[in-house]
Design a protein around this motif. Structure first.
Motif, PDB file in Angstrom:
ATOM      1  N   LEU A  26       0.569  -1.311   0.098  1.00  0.00           N
ATOM      2  CA  LEU A  26      -0.047   0.031  -0.116  1.00  0.00           C
ATOM      3  C   LEU A  26       1.178   1.393  -0.302  1.00  0.00           C
ATOM      4  O   LEU A  26       1.802   0.766  -0.447  1.00  0.00           O
ATOM      5  CB  LEU A  26      -1.168  -0.460   1.311  1.00  0.00           C
ATOM      6  CG  LEU A  26      -2.551  -1.286   1.475  1.00  0.00           C
ATOM      7  CD1 LEU A  26      -2.634  -1.134   2.521  1.00  0.00           C
ATOM      8  CD2 LEU A  26      -2.614  -1.331   0.499  1.00  0.00           C
ATOM      9  N   GLU A  27       0.441   2.614  -0.157  1.00  0.00           N
ATOM     10  CA  GLU A  27       0.670   3.391  -0.002  1.00  0.00           C
ATOM     11  C   GLU A  27       2.479   3.444   0.928  1.00  0.00           C
ATOM     12  O   GLU A  27       1.911   3.470   2.154  1.00  0.00           O
ATOM     13  CB  GLU A  27       0.034   5.584   0.201  1.00  0.00           C
ATOM     14  CG  GLU A  27      -1.200   5.293  -1.128  1.00  0.00           C
ATOM     15  CD  GLU A  27      -1.717   3.995  -0.593  1.00  0.00           C
ATOM     16  OE1 GLU A  27      -2.678   3.284  -1.684  1.00  0.00           O
ATOM     17  OE2 GLU A  27      -2.411   3.319   0.423  1.00  0.00           O
ATOM     18  N   GLU A  28       2.838   4.861   0.727  1.00  0.00           N
ATOM     19  CA  GLU A  28       3.702   4.847   0.945  1.00  0.00           C
ATOM     20  C   GLU A  28       4.083   6.449   2.578  1.00  0.00           C
ATOM     21  O   GLU A  28       3.051   7.112   1.662  1.00  0.00           O
ATOM     22  CB  GLU A  28       4.920   5.299   0.071  1.00  0.00           C
ATOM     23  CG  GLU A  28       6.727   5.517   1.121  1.00  0.00           C
ATOM     24  CD  GLU A  28       8.054   5.997   0.130  1.00  0.00           C
ATOM     25  OE1 GLU A  28       8.734   6.216   0.435  1.00  0.00           O
ATOM     26  OE2 GLU A  28       8.163   4.985  -0.888  1.00  0.00           O
ATOM     27  N   LEU A  29       3.718   6.490   3.676  1.00  0.00           N
ATOM     28  CA  LEU A  29       4.056   7.061   4.291  1.00  0.00           C
ATOM     29  C   LEU A  29       5.375   8.354   4.061  1.00  0.00           C
ATOM     30  O   LEU A  29       6.396   7.926   3.650  1.00  0.00           O
ATOM     31  CB  LEU A  29       4.562   6.870   5.913  1.00  0.00           C
ATOM     32  CG  LEU A  29       3.591   5.648   6.393  1.00  0.00           C
ATOM     33  CD1 LEU A  29       3.196   5.492   7.517  1.00  0.00           C
ATOM     34  CD2 LEU A  29       1.597   5.815   5.578  1.00  0.00           C
ATOM     35  N   VAL A  30       4.524  10.258   3.603  1.00  0.00           N
ATOM     36  CA  VAL A  30       5.450  10.958   3.616  1.00  0.00           C
ATOM     37  C   VAL A  30       5.346  11.802   4.353  1.00  0.00           C
ATOM     38  O   VAL A  30       4.330  12.070   5.513  1.00  0.00           O
ATOM     39  CB  VAL A  30       5.215  11.457   2.327  1.00  0.00           C
ATOM     40  CG1 VAL A  30       5.612  10.631   0.466  1.00  0.00           C
ATOM     41  CG2 VAL A  30       3.864  12.059   2.329  1.00  0.00           C
ATOM     42  N   PRO A  31       5.817  12.740   4.614  1.00  0.00           N
ATOM     43  CA  PRO A  31       5.789  13.648   6.019  1.00  0.00           C
ATOM     44  C   PRO A  31       4.744  14.778   5.688  1.00  0.00           C
ATOM     45  O   PRO A  31       4.720  15.027   4.524  1.00  0.00           O
ATOM     46  CB  PRO A  31       7.411  14.960   5.715  1.00  0.00           C
ATOM     47  CG  PRO A  31       8.066  13.482   6.151  1.00  0.00           C
ATOM     48  CD  PRO A  31       7.397  13.303   4.678  1.00  0.00           C
ATOM     49  N   GLY A  32       3.670  15.502   6.779  1.00  0.00           N
ATOM     50  CA  GLY A  32       2.274  16.051   6.160  1.00  0.00           C
ATOM     51  C   GLY A  32       1.083  15.220   5.964  1.00  0.00           C
ATOM     52  O   GLY A  32       0.247  16.117   6.135  1.00  0.00           O
ATOM     53  N   MET A  33       1.753  14.419   6.214  1.00  0.00           N
ATOM     54  CA  MET A  33      -0.093  12.932   6.000  1.00  0.00           C
ATOM     55  C   MET A  33      -0.486  12.950   7.280  1.00  0.00           C
ATOM     56  O   MET A  33       0.141  12.851   8.320  1.00  0.00           O
ATOM     57  CB  MET A  33       0.416  11.247   5.569  1.00  0.00           C
ATOM     58  CG  MET A  33       0.703  11.253   4.460  1.00  0.00           C
ATOM     59  SD  MET A  33       1.546   9.736   3.421  1.00  0.00           S
ATOM     60  CE  MET A  33       0.161   8.895   3.547  1.00  0.00           C
ATOM     61  N   VAL A  34      -1.687  13.332   7.768  1.00  0.00           N
ATOM     62  CA  VAL A  34      -2.540  13.178   7.904  1.00  0.00           C
ATOM     63  C   VAL A  34      -4.048  12.141   8.594  1.00  0.00           C
ATOM     64  O   VAL A  34      -4.204  12.062   7.200  1.00  0.00           O
ATOM     65  CB  VAL A  34      -3.064  14.715   9.071  1.00  0.00           C
ATOM     66  CG1 VAL A  34      -3.955  14.337  10.326  1.00  0.00           C
ATOM     67  CG2 VAL A  34      -1.812  15.263   9.023  1.00  0.00           C
ATOM     68  N   PHE A  35      -3.696  11.297   9.079  1.00  0.00           N
ATOM     69  CA  PHE A  35      -4.644  10.101   8.958  1.00  0.00           C
ATOM     70  C   PHE A  35      -5.128   9.333  10.782  1.00  0.00           C
ATOM     71  O   PHE A  35      -4.732   9.899  11.389  1.00  0.00           O
ATOM     72  CB  PHE A  35      -4.485   8.800   8.111  1.00  0.00           C
ATOM     73  CG  PHE A  35      -3.086   8.414   8.296  1.00  0.00           C
ATOM     74  CD1 PHE A  35      -2.577   7.623   9.786  1.00  0.00           C
ATOM     75  CD2 PHE A  35      -1.768   8.309   7.539  1.00  0.00           C
ATOM     76  CE1 PHE A  35      -1.372   6.763  10.082  1.00  0.00           C
ATOM     77  CE2 PHE A  35      -1.091   8.348   7.670  1.00  0.00           C
ATOM     78  CZ  PHE A  35      -0.895   7.341   8.297  1.00  0.00           C
ATOM     79  N   THR A  36      -6.371   9.094  10.600  1.00  0.00           N
ATOM     80  CA  THR A  36      -6.373   8.124  11.830  1.00  0.00           C
ATOM     81  C   THR A  36      -6.185   6.668  11.901  1.00  0.00           C
ATOM     82  O   THR A  36      -6.392   5.666  11.027  1.00  0.00           O
ATOM     83  CB  THR A  36      -7.769   7.609  12.582  1.00  0.00           C
ATOM     84  OG1 THR A  36      -8.557   7.615  11.372  1.00  0.00           O
ATOM     85  CG2 THR A  36      -9.005   9.902  12.144  1.00  0.00           C
ATOM     86  N   ILE A  37      -5.787   6.099  12.568  1.00  0.00           N
ATOM     87  CA  ILE A  37      -5.720   4.406  13.484  1.00  0.00           C
ATOM     88  C   ILE A  37      -6.704   4.591  13.780  1.00  0.00           C
ATOM     89  O   ILE A  37      -6.648   4.881  15.425  1.00  0.00           O
ATOM     90  CB  ILE A  37      -4.200   5.244  13.908  1.00  0.00           C
ATOM     91  CG1 ILE A  37      -3.356   5.036  12.672  1.00  0.00           C
ATOM     92  CG2 ILE A  37      -3.761   2.983  14.140  1.00  0.00           C
ATOM     93  CD1 ILE A  37      -1.994   4.742  13.415  1.00  0.00           C
ATOM     94  N   GLU A  38      -7.407   3.032  14.571  1.00  0.00           N
ATOM     95  CA  GLU A  38      -8.485   3.747  14.850  1.00  0.00           C
ATOM     96  C   GLU A  38      -9.257   1.758  15.459  1.00  0.00           C
ATOM     97  O   GLU A  38     -10.564   1.775  14.268  1.00  0.00           O
ATOM     98  CB  GLU A  38      -9.658   4.685  14.887  1.00  0.00           C
ATOM     99  CG  GLU A  38     -10.491   4.111  12.725  1.00  0.00           C
ATOM    100  CD  GLU A  38     -11.507   5.988  12.684  1.00  0.00           C
ATOM    101  OE1 GLU A  38     -12.289   4.974  13.450  1.00  0.00           O
ATOM    102  OE2 GLU A  38     -10.734   6.080  11.271  1.00  0.00           O
ATOM    103  N   PRO A  39      -8.310   0.933  15.087  1.00  0.00           N
ATOM    104  CA  PRO A  39      -8.892  -0.603  14.910  1.00  0.00           C
ATOM    105  C   PRO A  39     -10.165  -1.106  16.103  1.00  0.00           C
ATOM    106  O   PRO A  39     -10.405  -0.494  17.294  1.00  0.00           O
ATOM    107  CB  PRO A  39      -7.556  -1.492  15.296  1.00  0.00           C
ATOM    108  CG  PRO A  39      -7.302  -0.241  16.427  1.00  0.00           C
ATOM    109  CD  PRO A  39      -7.005   1.194  15.486  1.00  0.00           C
ATOM    110  N   MET A  40     -11.091  -1.850  15.204  1.00  0.00           N
ATOM    111  CA  MET A  40     -12.118  -1.941  16.220  1.00  0.00           C
ATOM    112  C   MET A  40     -12.021  -4.372  16.209  1.00  0.00           C
ATOM    113  O   MET A  40     -11.456  -4.743  15.308  1.00  0.00           O
ATOM    114  CB  MET A  40     -13.172  -2.089  15.055  1.00  0.00           C
ATOM    115  CG  MET A  40     -13.930  -0.452  15.126  1.00  0.00           C
ATOM    116  SD  MET A  40     -14.773  -0.301  13.587  1.00  0.00           S
ATOM    117  CE  MET A  40     -14.219   1.241  13.151  1.00  0.00           C
TER     118      MET A  40
END
Length: 274
Positions: free
Chosen positions: A196-210
């Motif tokens: 999947l996508e490579e992480l780069v500085p400035g990306m913002v996302f949630t991590i929210e496992p169910m």
């Protein structure tokens, strides 16, 4: 896929919105007890966001395609409810577990976070599920750094949870966030490392496992929003909004009352985003 990269000014707005969302959970904490309804918690949260923080509760009237408008200002998911539970007048009972999910819009930026609460005296099994789900979230967070891949996050969460005998809900995931409630990318809580996508500085996302105590299969209730486990097993979820920095990550949804990170988490250096 278009992933918005946040500037330093954008990140400052996200920090404020994230802190405010977490402070709503701080404010609600002493009210989560037997006999209190989730409707009451919703009103407390709504009034605090609007009147004290000068913000907007993002869930209220949120209406993605194919849905009816969400009728409340927070989500409250109890026991076998996985996510998107709608606050109502049923009193919380001793031993219930409840996820409270808060998203605040402040100056156009979204801050999104959730915590698990044990109402009164929870069972050993309920406490274990809540605690290990919290650790599972952080197992994902610690994988966040430039050059890592989204699959690394999901894999670390999945392996940890499944090794504890739990299952990961597949149909819902974390998401990019910023000016919009839900942006690219999707952040799966399962997967293969290096994908999947490579992480780069400035990306913002949630991590929210169910995380479910039983099987991972879910179903939707007739209200069109509430998701429950098919086998009625307990389900838990925690959520943070995370920024990719030049050297690692920064959790944007922290406040004075946030639970401390697990012992395996090493402190991050001060973040820098151009």
């Amino acid at each position: 896929m278009t992933i918005t990269i946040k500037t330093a000014a954008d990140v400052e707005g996200m920090r404020i919105a994230g802190r405010l969302a977490s402070e709503v959970l701080d404010m609600l904490t002493p009210h989560v007890k037997p006999g209190v309804s989730t409707e009451h918690l919703d009103k407390l949260a709504h009034d605090h966001i609007v009147n004290v923080q000068g913000g907007i509760p993002a869930p209220l009237n949120y209406c993605p395609p194919g849905y009816t408008p969400y009728p409340k200002s927070i989500c409250t998911s109890i026991n076998h409810q996985v996510c998107h539970g709608i606050p109502n007048d049923r009193p919380l009972k001793n031993g219930d577990i409840v996820n409270i999910d808060v998203t605040v819009i402040k100056d156009g930026w979204h801050g999104d976070t959730s915590r698990m609460f044990i109402v009164g005296d929870g069972s050993i099994a309920a406490k274990r599920l809540c605690n290990l789900t919290y650790e599972a979230m952080w197992k994902g967070i610690v994988k966040v750094k430039p050059g890592a891949r989204l699959g690394d996050i999901g894999h670390n969460i999945q392996v940890f949870a499944e090794n504890q005998g739990f299952s990961i809900v597949r149909e819902f995931c974390g998401h990019g966030i910023g000016r919009n409630f839900h942006e690219e990318p999707q952040v799966l809580h399962y997967g293969r490392p290096g994908t999947l996508e490579e992480l780069v500085p400035g990306m913002v996302f949630t991590i929210e496992p169910m995380v479910n105590a039983g099987k991972r299969e879910i179903r939707e209730m007739t209200d069109g929003w509430t998701i429950v486990t098919k086998d009625r097993s307990l389900s838990a979820q925690w959520e943070h909004t995370v920024l990719v920095t030049e050297t690692g990550y920064e959790v944007l949804t922290l406040s004075a009352g946030s639970p401390p990170p697990p012992a395996f988490v090493t402190p991050q250096p001060a973040s820098t985003v151009a």
